[in-house]
Design a protein around this motif. Structure first.
Motif, PDB file in Angstrom:
ATOM      1  N   LEU A   4       0.937  -1.231   0.000  1.00 17.72           N
ATOM      2  CA  LEU A   4       0.469   0.052  -0.094  1.00 17.72           C
ATOM      3  C   LEU A   4       0.726   1.282   0.000  1.00 17.72           C
ATOM      4  N   SER A   5       0.724   2.146  -0.986  1.00 14.09           N
ATOM      5  CA  SER A   5       1.610   3.374  -1.203  1.00 14.09           C
ATOM      6  C   SER A   5       0.632   4.605  -0.809  1.00 14.09           C
ATOM      7  N   ARG A   6       1.380   5.536  -0.416  1.00 13.63           N
ATOM      8  CA  ARG A   6       0.771   6.841  -0.131  1.00 13.63           C
ATOM      9  C   ARG A   6       1.651   7.969  -0.582  1.00 13.63           C
ATOM     10  N   GLY A  75       5.117  16.343  -7.355  1.00 15.25           N
ATOM     11  CA  GLY A  75       5.140  16.422  -5.873  1.00 15.25           C
ATOM     12  C   GLY A  75       6.037  17.562  -5.504  1.00 15.25           C
ATOM     13  N   TRP A  76       6.625  17.215  -4.348  1.00 13.11           N
ATOM     14  CA  TRP A  76       7.643  18.141  -3.722  1.00 13.11           C
ATOM     15  C   TRP A  76       8.955  17.304  -3.940  1.00 13.11           C
ATOM     16  N   GLU A  82       8.199  12.480   3.831  1.00 14.07           N
ATOM     17  CA  GLU A  82       8.331  11.229   2.964  1.00 14.07           C
ATOM     18  C   GLU A  82       7.166  11.753   1.851  1.00 14.07           C
ATOM     19  N   HIS A  83       7.771  11.672   0.526  1.00 14.58           N
ATOM     20  CA  HIS A  83       6.907  11.869  -0.405  1.00 14.58           C
ATOM     21  C   HIS A  83       5.994  10.809  -1.021  1.00 14.58           C
TER      22      HIS A  83
END
Length: 266
Positions: A4-6, A75-76, A82-83
């Motif tokens: 599972l990724s965020r 993104g950043w 944590e990206h």
């Protein structure tokens, strides 16, 4: 193995805005993070934009993904934090047991099948006209129509939970004035611990290979459900966690995520 990724999405960048506004574009970005390609496995994803300044993309994969391309373009990439968090899903699956309760979230595409849509789209009308003009003796394939009201969407959800391996228990407390937001059991009108927190309608053109022009138009009506569930069949429930719930999985629907219940609600 399942992961599972965020991933954090930056809404101020051009690509971030594109991904946030287009399920088709987000589908392509998610597919780009799978080592074996988009056809190698079932992938589930969901966009959570509770905080419009820091929306998050959740993705469930069977192989370990790489989200560098999303972080760098939407993104950043040079900021702290944590990206793209990628976690082993095994520990959660091991906690699934009969009677266990969790807080949950699901964005789904509640639909019904009908042979006579009230307001047919041009494509649906073309199919209806073709069936009427032909000598076909069997009933034509039905149309999948999205439920548009919150009441119908809640009913769609509650009528199917048992086949997904869980139930939604009665609400322990209904705050005054919130009765219209709380779902009720279709049979007994008992308030259930289920809420719809967001409802949206998406319309976009499905891209077809070998064509510079778009393909057929896709219209999705989605609802984000939150609440409390109780596991009634661990095998069925695990299957829905891994394979998703309802249609339109390629476009951000079907990923059921769990969280521990807040203190005092157990």
């Amino acid at each position: 193995m399942t992961y599972l990724s965020r991933i954090r999405i930056n809404p101020l960048r051009a690509m971030g805005r594109t991904l946030l506004s287009s399920p088709r574009a987000m589908h392509g970005a998610v597919a780009g993070g799978i080592p074996g390609g988009p056809d190698s496995e079932r992938v589930l994803w969901r966009l959570d934009a509770d905080n419009p300044h820091r929306p998050h993309l959740f993705v469930l994969t069977r192989s370990k993904p790489d989200w560098t391309h999303i972080v760098e373009s939407a993104g950043w990439p040079d900021a702290d934090g944590e990206h793209a968090a990628v976690r082993d899903y095994t520990s959660l699956l091991e906690r699934i047991a009969l009677g266990r309760e969790f807080a949950f979230r699901l964005t789904a595409n509640p639909v019904q099948n009908t042979f006579k849509p009230l307001r047919a789209t041009p494509e649906q009308q073309r199919r209806l006209d073709a069936a009427a003009a032909s000598e076909q003796t069997t009933r034509p394939r039905g149309f999948r129509i999205g439920h548009r009201t919150a009441h119908a969407q809640q009913r769609w959800f509650l009528e199917r939970t048992e086949r997904w391996g869980f139930t939604v228990p009665p609400a322990r407390h209904v705050p005054p004035g919130s009765e219209g937001d709380i779902a009720t059991s279709p049979e007994t009108d008992v308030p259930r611990d289920l809420r719809i927190t967001e409802r949206r309608r998406h319309s976009f053109t499905k891209k077809e290979e070998r064509s510079a022009r778009g393909g057929p138009r896709v219209t999705l009506t989605t609802a984000t459900f939150e609440g409390r569930l109780r596991v009634t069949d661990p095998a069925l429930f695990t299957d829905r966690l891994l394979n998703g719930i309802g249609p339109a999985k390629a476009y951000g629907c079907g990923l059921l995520t769990l969280a521990p219940l807040p203190e005092g609600s157990r």
